[in-house]
Write a protein that holds these residues in place. Sequence first.
Motif, mmCIF file in Angstrom:
data_model
loop_
_atom_site.group_PDB
_atom_site.id
_atom_site.type_symbol
_atom_site.label_atom_id
_atom_site.label_comp_id
_atom_site.label_asym_id
_atom_site.label_seq_id
_atom_site.Cartn_x
_atom_site.Cartn_y
_atom_site.Cartn_z
ATOM 1 N N GLU A 33 0.916 -1.395 -0.042
ATOM 2 C CA GLU A 33 0.047 -0.090 -0.071
ATOM 3 C C GLU A 33 0.719 1.145 0.098
ATOM 4 O OE1 GLU A 33 -2.505 -0.548 3.557
ATOM 5 O OE2 GLU A 33 -3.573 -2.244 2.618
ATOM 6 N N THR A 34 2.096 1.054 0.302
ATOM 7 C CA THR A 34 3.034 2.254 0.599
ATOM 8 C C THR A 34 4.052 2.390 -0.385
ATOM 9 O OG1 THR A 34 2.276 2.264 2.844
ATOM 10 C CG2 THR A 34 3.975 3.842 2.294
ATOM 11 N N TRP A 35 4.937 1.345 -0.407
ATOM 12 C CA TRP A 35 6.267 1.489 -1.142
ATOM 13 C C TRP A 35 5.746 1.027 -2.676
ATOM 14 C CZ3 TRP A 35 9.614 -2.064 2.716
ATOM 15 C CH2 TRP A 35 9.774 -1.069 3.727
ATOM 16 N N VAL A 36 4.843 -0.102 -2.785
ATOM 17 C CA VAL A 36 4.741 -0.163 -4.076
ATOM 18 C C VAL A 36 3.977 0.719 -4.916
ATOM 19 C CG1 VAL A 36 3.611 -1.804 -5.776
ATOM 20 C CG2 VAL A 36 5.116 -2.891 -3.952
ATOM 21 N N PRO A 40 3.766 8.954 -0.544
ATOM 22 C CA PRO A 40 5.118 9.791 0.181
ATOM 23 C C PRO A 40 5.059 9.724 1.573
ATOM 24 C CG PRO A 40 3.286 11.033 -0.760
ATOM 25 C CD PRO A 40 2.915 9.622 -1.049
ATOM 26 N N GLY A 41 6.085 9.903 2.214
ATOM 27 C CA GLY A 41 6.096 10.152 3.762
ATOM 28 C C GLY A 41 6.954 9.016 4.378
ATOM 29 N N TYR A 42 7.208 7.940 3.764
ATOM 30 C CA TYR A 42 7.782 6.811 4.407
ATOM 31 C C TYR A 42 8.998 6.190 3.985
ATOM 32 C CZ TYR A 42 3.040 6.505 6.217
ATOM 33 O OH TYR A 42 1.708 6.726 6.932
ATOM 34 N N GLY A 43 9.627 7.010 2.943
ATOM 35 C CA GLY A 43 10.575 6.446 2.345
ATOM 36 C C GLY A 43 10.340 5.094 1.570
ATOM 37 N N ASP A 44 11.465 4.464 1.148
ATOM 38 C CA ASP A 44 11.457 3.442 0.270
ATOM 39 C C ASP A 44 12.097 2.116 0.995
ATOM 40 O OD1 ASP A 44 14.090 3.910 -0.113
ATOM 41 O OD2 ASP A 44 13.664 4.274 -2.434
ATOM 42 N N VAL A 45 12.126 1.046 0.517
ATOM 43 C CA VAL A 45 12.908 -0.071 0.956
ATOM 44 C C VAL A 45 14.352 0.191 1.324
ATOM 45 C CG1 VAL A 45 13.699 -2.682 0.845
ATOM 46 C CG2 VAL A 45 11.390 -1.690 -0.197
ATOM 47 N N THR A 46 14.810 0.884 0.499
ATOM 48 C CA THR A 46 16.436 1.213 0.820
ATOM 49 C C THR A 46 16.401 2.168 1.979
ATOM 50 O OG1 THR A 46 16.778 0.986 -1.779
ATOM 51 C CG2 THR A 46 18.587 2.360 -0.145
ATOM 52 N N ASP A 47 15.602 2.941 2.271
ATOM 53 C CA ASP A 47 15.526 4.003 3.267
ATOM 54 C C ASP A 47 15.359 3.180 4.504
ATOM 55 O OD1 ASP A 47 15.641 6.501 1.734
ATOM 56 O OD2 ASP A 47 13.509 6.183 1.416
ATOM 57 N N ALA A 48 14.468 2.134 4.382
ATOM 58 C CA ALA A 48 14.243 1.327 5.649
ATOM 59 C C ALA A 48 15.505 0.497 6.057
ATOM 60 C CB ALA A 48 13.118 0.599 5.433
ATOM 61 N N VAL A 49 16.200 0.153 5.155
ATOM 62 C CA VAL A 49 17.349 -0.622 5.392
ATOM 63 C C VAL A 49 18.662 0.434 5.851
ATOM 64 C CG1 VAL A 49 19.261 -1.965 4.372
ATOM 65 C CG2 VAL A 49 17.030 -2.456 3.586
ATOM 66 N N ASP A 97 19.043 0.447 -5.570
ATOM 67 C CA ASP A 97 18.291 1.508 -6.182
ATOM 68 C C ASP A 97 17.196 0.782 -6.834
ATOM 69 O OD1 ASP A 97 19.782 3.603 -5.530
ATOM 70 O OD2 ASP A 97 21.200 3.337 -7.115
ATOM 71 N N ALA A 98 16.890 -0.439 -6.571
ATOM 72 C CA ALA A 98 15.891 -1.195 -7.180
ATOM 73 C C ALA A 98 14.642 -1.041 -6.568
ATOM 74 C CB ALA A 98 16.173 -2.540 -6.716
ATOM 75 N N PRO A 99 13.537 -0.854 -7.653
ATOM 76 C CA PRO A 99 12.182 -0.770 -7.094
ATOM 77 C C PRO A 99 11.734 -1.601 -6.050
ATOM 78 C CG PRO A 99 12.176 -1.740 -9.056
ATOM 79 C CD PRO A 99 13.571 -1.400 -8.915
ATOM 80 N N ALA A 100 10.689 -1.073 -5.311
ATOM 81 C CA ALA A 100 10.210 -2.007 -4.088
ATOM 82 C C ALA A 100 9.815 -3.407 -4.684
ATOM 83 C CB ALA A 100 9.017 -1.479 -3.413
ATOM 84 N N THR A 101 9.223 -3.515 -5.955
ATOM 85 C CA THR A 101 8.720 -4.592 -6.493
ATOM 86 C C THR A 101 9.875 -5.704 -6.486
ATOM 87 O OG1 THR A 101 8.861 -3.950 -8.530
ATOM 88 C CG2 THR A 101 6.719 -3.902 -7.627
ATOM 89 N N ALA A 102 11.110 -5.303 -6.905
ATOM 90 C CA ALA A 102 12.239 -6.193 -6.893
ATOM 91 C C ALA A 102 12.564 -6.801 -5.414
ATOM 92 C CB ALA A 102 13.499 -5.293 -7.311
ATOM 93 N N TYR A 103 12.199 -6.058 -4.614
ATOM 94 C CA TYR A 103 12.497 -6.532 -3.211
ATOM 95 C C TYR A 103 11.426 -7.631 -2.914
ATOM 96 C CZ TYR A 103 15.795 -3.111 -2.044
ATOM 97 O OH TYR A 103 17.075 -2.362 -2.147
#
Length: 152
Positions: A33-36, A40-49, A97-103
């Motif tokens: 619901e957020t990354w894919v 905005p406002g939550y960063g992405d997977v890389t930000d979380a890591v 730099d991969a999109p959320a879907t790659a993760y």
Amino acid sequence: MGAMPLNDMPWWRWRANVRSALHMLSDPAFQQETWVAGLPGYGDVTDAVYRLVEDTWLDNWSAEKYVGTIFRDSQEAALVDVAVLRVLRILHQVGADAPATAYLEHHGWPEAVRAARDAHVRMATADGEDPDVPPRSLEVLAILTRGLEPQE
């Protein structure tokens, strides 16, 4: 993290960042619901890591090093170590730099989510919080951690 007794740990800001990252990494519905969706406002997977390992250097050494400062006990630290290793393995395979879907489509992602969930539940419960509430935005995280500093 509103009711969380963050400031009872010496390095509570680092704990807040680790918890925030684990929370987001442990919630598949949030990820969709957020990354894919690119909310905005939550960063992405890389930000979380990055929040998970930036100050702690958990990509270089064990969380056990921080028992008593960031983590309450060895069990918490061990669960965080497992989550960090699983998430970093995927990060290195798909690229930062991969999109959320790659993760999310990576064959090891469900295992990484489970490990993050185990660590998140342990930490949230130890902090007196409900682990099943949705993750908070990065803005709320910043306000909560800034808000605990003494006013001059």
